[in-house]
Design an enzyme around this catalytic site. Sequence first.
Site, short mmCIF file in Angstrom:
data_model
loop_
_atom_site.label_atom_id
_atom_site.label_comp_id
_atom_site.label_asym_id
_atom_site.label_seq_id
_atom_site.Cartn_x
_atom_site.Cartn_y
_atom_site.Cartn_z
N ASP A 1 -1.30 -0.18 6.05
CA ASP A 1 -1.71 0.65 7.19
C ASP A 1 -3.15 0.26 7.72
OD1 ASP A 1 -2.29 2.18 5.09
OD2 ASP A 1 -2.66 3.58 6.96
N ASP B 1 0.88 -1.08 0.08
CA ASP B 1 0.04 -0.09 0.01
C ASP B 1 0.89 1.29 0.07
OD1 ASP B 1 -2.41 1.73 0.77
OD2 ASP B 1 -1.24 1.94 2.50
N ASP C 1 -0.08 5.26 1.06
CA ASP C 1 -0.22 6.17 1.88
C ASP C 1 -0.26 5.50 3.12
OD1 ASP C 1 0.02 8.71 2.97
OD2 ASP C 1 -1.62 9.55 1.91
MG LIG Z 1 -2.95 3.17 3.32
#
Ligand SMILES: [Mg+2]
Length: 252
Positions: A203, A8, A10
């Site tokens: 995240d 992933d 960001d």
């Molecule tokens: Mg993310």
Amino acid sequence: MIKTAIFDLDGTLFVGKTVVPGAAEALERLRLAGIKVFFLTNAGTRTREGVAHKLTNMGLQAVEEEVYCGSYLVAKYIAANFPRKKAFIVGEPGMAEELKAADVPVAEHADIVAVCLDRHLTYEKLAKAHRLLKKGAEFIASNKDHTFPTEHGSMPGAGSIVAALEFSSKKTAHVIGKPNPFAFEIMKKELGLNEEETVMVGDRLDTDVMFAKNAGIKSALVLTGISKKEEIKEKRITPDFVFPSVAELTLP
Ligand SMILES: [Mg+2]
């Protein structure tokens, strides 16, 4: 044994405009160990090439073929499921370019409304999309992210635009991005990946880890972004691995 790692962006490799310390070295370390690296983001404003460019400019080495982003996935989904149908875009030029590359005709009188984040949204565009949806057009979106982070704080995300159209048309958008496992189906087809040897590193429990579960691949949660360790119990979404950050990532 893991042979492929999908990252992933960001909250995982960078937070806003700041690269997570050690992220570039972690990618390099994996590549040197023979692990294939890919990038998967729900963001649909840029093309694959545009995302690769952004990563490289941040010091994170990436090429177009390694990037799977919302615009590309929406284009692939439309091309596969609605061949020769026309699409109306509520989105930015990156989405239009990927649709063109996938041979999806872009038109005002369309059979499909394709939505991603549009930072030049106008009432006219919303009204056109609304009228098409009322006439029975397919409703497809890159993601339903409520917000996205900027240096000025959070801003309305693609989901806020999708919500406006869902509210007016009383239709529900079909979301192509994570946690929908569609991206992994495409990656399997294009790259020959296999479930047992692939890990998703991200995240967010509800998107990245759920994507891994839906796709049948392994998951690693990093704690540099949205999800906190306590949420694993609360949400009952358990990743296979948890690391403080990508810098500490080790794979079996
Ligand atoms: Mg993310």
